[in-house]
Scaffold this motif. Structure first.
Motif, PDB file in Angstrom:
ATOM      1  N   GLU A 174       0.819  -1.213   0.000  1.00 29.18           N
ATOM      2  CA  GLU A 174       0.000   0.000   0.000  1.00 29.18           C
ATOM      3  C   GLU A 174       0.856   1.267   0.000  1.00 29.18           C
ATOM      4  OE1 GLU A 174      -2.816  -0.188   3.192  1.00 29.18           O
ATOM      5  OE2 GLU A 174      -3.493  -2.216   2.647  1.00 29.18           O
ATOM      6  N   LEU A 175       2.127   1.113  -0.344  1.00 27.73           N
ATOM      7  CA  LEU A 175       3.056   2.231  -0.255  1.00 27.73           C
ATOM      8  C   LEU A 175       2.652   3.397  -1.143  1.00 27.73           C
ATOM      9  CD1 LEU A 175       5.614   3.063   1.165  1.00 27.73           C
ATOM     10  CD2 LEU A 175       6.944   1.924  -0.610  1.00 27.73           C
ATOM     11  N   ALA A 176       2.313   3.127  -2.386  1.00 28.91           N
ATOM     12  CA  ALA A 176       1.958   4.205  -3.316  1.00 28.91           C
ATOM     13  C   ALA A 176       0.723   4.962  -2.840  1.00 28.91           C
ATOM     14  CB  ALA A 176       1.737   3.635  -4.724  1.00 28.91           C
ATOM     15  N   ALA A 177      -0.227   4.241  -2.278  1.00 32.77           N
ATOM     16  CA  ALA A 177      -1.452   4.885  -1.806  1.00 32.77           C
ATOM     17  C   ALA A 177      -1.200   5.748  -0.576  1.00 32.77           C
ATOM     18  CB  ALA A 177      -2.503   3.821  -1.491  1.00 32.77           C
ATOM     19  N   ALA A 178      -0.224   5.345   0.260  1.00 31.65           N
ATOM     20  CA  ALA A 178       0.047   6.084   1.496  1.00 31.65           C
ATOM     21  C   ALA A 178       1.022   7.235   1.295  1.00 31.65           C
ATOM     22  CB  ALA A 178       0.612   5.125   2.547  1.00 31.65           C
ATOM     23  N   ALA A 179       1.769   7.238   0.187  1.00 30.88           N
ATOM     24  CA  ALA A 179       2.926   8.128   0.026  1.00 30.88           C
ATOM     25  C   ALA A 179       2.597   9.610   0.091  1.00 30.88           C
ATOM     26  CB  ALA A 179       3.631   7.809  -1.297  1.00 30.88           C
ATOM     27  N   THR A 195      10.024   2.973  -6.101  1.00 32.70           N
ATOM     28  CA  THR A 195      10.003   2.936  -7.560  1.00 32.70           C
ATOM     29  C   THR A 195       9.487   4.268  -8.105  1.00 32.70           C
ATOM     30  OG1 THR A 195       7.752   2.085  -7.529  1.00 32.70           O
ATOM     31  CG2 THR A 195       9.536   0.455  -7.512  1.00 32.70           C
ATOM     32  N   ALA A 196       9.540   4.412  -9.420  1.00 34.23           N
ATOM     33  CA  ALA A 196       9.054   5.643 -10.048  1.00 34.23           C
ATOM     34  C   ALA A 196       7.594   5.896  -9.698  1.00 34.23           C
ATOM     35  CB  ALA A 196       9.254   5.564 -11.558  1.00 34.23           C
ATOM     36  N   ALA A 197       6.800   4.837  -9.655  1.00 39.19           N
ATOM     37  CA  ALA A 197       5.378   5.000  -9.342  1.00 39.19           C
ATOM     38  C   ALA A 197       5.177   5.511  -7.913  1.00 39.19           C
ATOM     39  CB  ALA A 197       4.652   3.677  -9.537  1.00 39.19           C
ATOM     40  N   VAL A 198       5.919   4.962  -6.962  1.00 44.12           N
ATOM     41  CA  VAL A 198       5.806   5.415  -5.574  1.00 44.12           C
ATOM     42  C   VAL A 198       6.332   6.840  -5.441  1.00 44.12           C
ATOM     43  CG1 VAL A 198       6.579   5.013  -3.212  1.00 44.12           C
ATOM     44  CG2 VAL A 198       5.943   3.075  -4.652  1.00 44.12           C
ATOM     45  N   SER A 213      22.061  -0.821   1.695  1.00 45.08           N
ATOM     46  CA  SER A 213      23.331  -1.049   1.013  1.00 45.08           C
ATOM     47  C   SER A 213      23.148  -0.962  -0.494  1.00 45.08           C
ATOM     48  CB  SER A 213      23.892  -2.422   1.397  1.00 45.08           C
ATOM     49  OG  SER A 213      22.957  -3.445   1.123  1.00 45.08           O
ATOM     50  N   LYS A 214      24.249  -0.710  -1.199  1.00 46.11           N
ATOM     51  CA  LYS A 214      24.199  -0.512  -2.650  1.00 46.11           C
ATOM     52  C   LYS A 214      23.501  -1.676  -3.335  1.00 46.11           C
ATOM     53  CE  LYS A 214      28.390   2.305  -3.037  1.00 46.11           C
ATOM     54  NZ  LYS A 214      29.741   2.386  -3.617  1.00 46.11           N
ATOM     55  N   PRO A 215      22.655  -1.388  -4.326  1.00 51.09           N
ATOM     56  CA  PRO A 215      22.379  -0.082  -4.945  1.00 51.09           C
ATOM     57  C   PRO A 215      21.271   0.723  -4.257  1.00 51.09           C
ATOM     58  CG  PRO A 215      21.239  -1.786  -6.169  1.00 51.09           C
ATOM     59  CD  PRO A 215      22.003  -2.494  -5.072  1.00 51.09           C
ATOM     60  N   GLY A 216      20.839   0.298  -3.075  1.00 49.47           N
ATOM     61  CA  GLY A 216      19.766   0.996  -2.379  1.00 49.47           C
ATOM     62  C   GLY A 216      18.399   0.542  -2.866  1.00 49.47           C
ATOM     63  N   GLY A 217      17.366   1.157  -2.308  1.00 56.27           N
ATOM     64  CA  GLY A 217      16.007   0.789  -2.684  1.00 56.27           C
ATOM     65  C   GLY A 217      15.263   1.880  -3.414  1.00 56.27           C
ATOM     66  N   THR A 218      15.986   2.919  -3.868  1.00 58.28           N
ATOM     67  CA  THR A 218      15.376   4.093  -4.491  1.00 58.28           C
ATOM     68  C   THR A 218      15.775   4.196  -5.954  1.00 58.28           C
ATOM     69  OG1 THR A 218      15.503   5.266  -2.369  1.00 58.28           O
ATOM     70  CG2 THR A 218      15.177   6.617  -4.341  1.00 58.28           C
ATOM     71  N   ASP A 219      14.828   4.556  -6.799  1.00 60.37           N
ATOM     72  CA  ASP A 219      15.137   4.918  -8.182  1.00 60.37           C
ATOM     73  C   ASP A 219      15.620   6.369  -8.160  1.00 60.37           C
ATOM     74  OD1 ASP A 219      15.135   5.726 -10.853  1.00 60.37           O
ATOM     75  OD2 ASP A 219      13.385   4.508 -11.369  1.00 60.37           O
ATOM     76  N   PHE A 220      16.924   6.549  -8.003  1.00 59.65           N
ATOM     77  CA  PHE A 220      17.463   7.893  -7.795  1.00 59.65           C
ATOM     78  C   PHE A 220      17.271   8.784  -9.018  1.00 59.65           C
ATOM     79  CE2 PHE A 220      19.716   5.406  -4.583  1.00 59.65           C
ATOM     80  CZ  PHE A 220      19.565   6.216  -3.476  1.00 59.65           C
ATOM     81  N   ALA A 221      17.344   8.218 -10.210  1.00 63.05           N
ATOM     82  CA  ALA A 221      17.134   9.014 -11.421  1.00 63.05           C
ATOM     83  C   ALA A 221      15.704   9.537 -11.474  1.00 63.05           C
ATOM     84  CB  ALA A 221      17.456   8.183 -12.660  1.00 63.05           C
ATOM     85  N   ALA A 222      14.738   8.683 -11.159  1.00 58.13           N
ATOM     86  CA  ALA A 222      13.338   9.112 -11.149  1.00 58.13           C
ATOM     87  C   ALA A 222      13.108  10.156 -10.062  1.00 58.13           C
ATOM     88  CB  ALA A 222      12.433   7.913 -10.932  1.00 58.13           C
ATOM     89  N   HIS A 228      12.529  15.531  -6.242  1.00 54.75           N
ATOM     90  CA  HIS A 228      12.804  15.153  -4.861  1.00 54.75           C
ATOM     91  C   HIS A 228      14.295  15.286  -4.552  1.00 54.75           C
ATOM     92  CE1 HIS A 228       8.746  13.771  -4.821  1.00 54.75           C
ATOM     93  NE2 HIS A 228       8.966  12.651  -5.500  1.00 54.75           N
ATOM     94  N   THR A 229      14.618  15.389  -3.277  1.00 54.11           N
ATOM     95  CA  THR A 229      16.002  15.303  -2.813  1.00 54.11           C
ATOM     96  C   THR A 229      16.215  13.905  -2.259  1.00 54.11           C
ATOM     97  OG1 THR A 229      16.103  17.653  -2.257  1.00 54.11           O
ATOM     98  CG2 THR A 229      17.724  16.214  -1.209  1.00 54.11           C
ATOM     99  N   ALA A 230      17.003  13.092  -2.960  1.00 53.07           N
ATOM    100  CA  ALA A 230      17.233  11.707  -2.549  1.00 53.07           C
ATOM    101  C   ALA A 230      18.712  11.497  -2.270  1.00 53.07           C
ATOM    102  CB  ALA A 230      16.752  10.743  -3.639  1.00 53.07           C
ATOM    103  N   LEU A 231      19.022  11.086  -1.058  1.00 48.12           N
ATOM    104  CA  LEU A 231      20.403  10.891  -0.626  1.00 48.12           C
ATOM    105  C   LEU A 231      20.637   9.422  -0.316  1.00 48.12           C
ATOM    106  CD1 LEU A 231      20.461  13.790   1.996  1.00 48.12           C
ATOM    107  CD2 LEU A 231      21.086  13.940  -0.413  1.00 48.12           C
ATOM    108  N   HIS A 232      21.764   8.894  -0.776  1.00 48.82           N
ATOM    109  CA  HIS A 232      22.143   7.527  -0.418  1.00 48.82           C
ATOM    110  C   HIS A 232      23.191   7.626   0.682  1.00 48.82           C
ATOM    111  CE1 HIS A 232      22.887   3.193  -2.051  1.00 48.82           C
ATOM    112  NE2 HIS A 232      22.300   3.223  -0.873  1.00 48.82           N
ATOM    113  N   ALA A 233      22.783   7.389   1.911  1.00 45.29           N
ATOM    114  CA  ALA A 233      23.639   7.593   3.080  1.00 45.29           C
ATOM    115  C   ALA A 233      24.185   6.245   3.547  1.00 45.29           C
ATOM    116  CB  ALA A 233      22.849   8.262   4.198  1.00 45.29           C
TER     117      ALA A 233
END
Length: 264
Positions: A174-179, A195-198, A213-222, A228-233
């Protein structure tokens, strides 16, 4: 008179140095890479494969029967160790080290949020993805600061544990619906969850901190395309609290050695 066991600490980051000091305080003789030929134990970095060390050369200089301890050990590293006559143990596989590391990771993430946000965490709606050791350590600390924390987790038991602690919880499905309700998101899941949809469902300008850990769980390009500001810490224990991280590593290594000697 009992002979003191000798450690060779390999690697120059602040966590390794702190681990060496902690091992010395409990009675080991501790030196650097020059001690390899005499060392009973070798403390290698985390992650081992990304450290840039010439592992075959290093372990080839060790005395036969030495015990090496490294983090995130691969099959290739194990093969090199066997060829050198050295036993190699992965300390990162120890669950207690994961728990210890979750504490400075959570504090470091909060530091990033405080630095990057223009409003207090008190009263903020924060979404935390995952409820393993890092997600749990972070969520409870954010809640203690007054944030309104929602945990998104796959397993029902994780969501139940979050609710037991007074947090809100939603299924990952339900992530996209809650985002849309969150302008701050922290991911701890090492899988493509943001993902891009979320990301498209999040408010524009959302702050995302990915701790996985790499590559992370975020579509950083999207995330960049959507504003958005997306940081891989990564490696927050070493970055934010190397002394604490080193002491936790030394404590874990001590436990491994005590178990091998039948003392625990």
């Amino acid at each position: 008179m009992k002979q003191t066991k000798r450690f060779a600490v390999v690697g120059s980051d602040a966590r390794q140095a702190a681990a060496g000091r902690a091992l010395a305080r409990v009675g080991y003789t501790v030196g650097g890479v020059q001690q390899l030929p005499q060392a009973d134990y070798i403390l290698l970095p985390l992650p081992l494969e990304q450290s840039g060390l010439p592992l075959a050369q290093l372990l080839g200089a060790a005395k036969p029967g030495a015990l090496a301890l490294g983090g995130k050990v691969t099959d290739g590293a194990m093969t090199i160790a066997r060829a050198a006559g050295v036993e190699l143990v992965d300390y990162f596989a120890r669950p207690e080290l994961t728990v210890y590391n979750a504490i400075p990771t959570a504090e470091g993430c909060i530091g990033i949020l405080l630095e990057r946000r223009s409003r207090t965490l008190w009263g903020a709606a924060v979404l935390v993805l995952g409820f393993g050791p890092v997600g749990r350590a972070l969520a409870v600390r954010l809640a203690a600061l007054g944030a309104r924390v929602t945990v998104a987790a796959r397993r029902p038991v994780q969501r139940a544990m979050a609710e037991e602690l007074g947090l809100q919880a939603v299924p990952l499905t339900e992530l996209a619906a809650a985002a849309a309700a969150f302008d701050t998101v922290v991911n701890t899941i090492p899988a493509p969850v943001l993902t891009a949809a979320v990301l498209a469902a999040l408010p524009k300008g959302c702050l995302i901190v990915d701790l996985a850990s790499k590559p992370g769980g975020t579509d950083f390009a999207a995330a960049r395309r959507l504003g958005h500001t997306a940081l891989h810490a990564l490696s927050l224990p070493t970055v934010w609290a190397p002394e604490t991280a080193g002491e936790a590593l030394a404590r874990t290594v001590q436990t491994i050695l005590q178990e091998r000697e039948g003392r625990v």
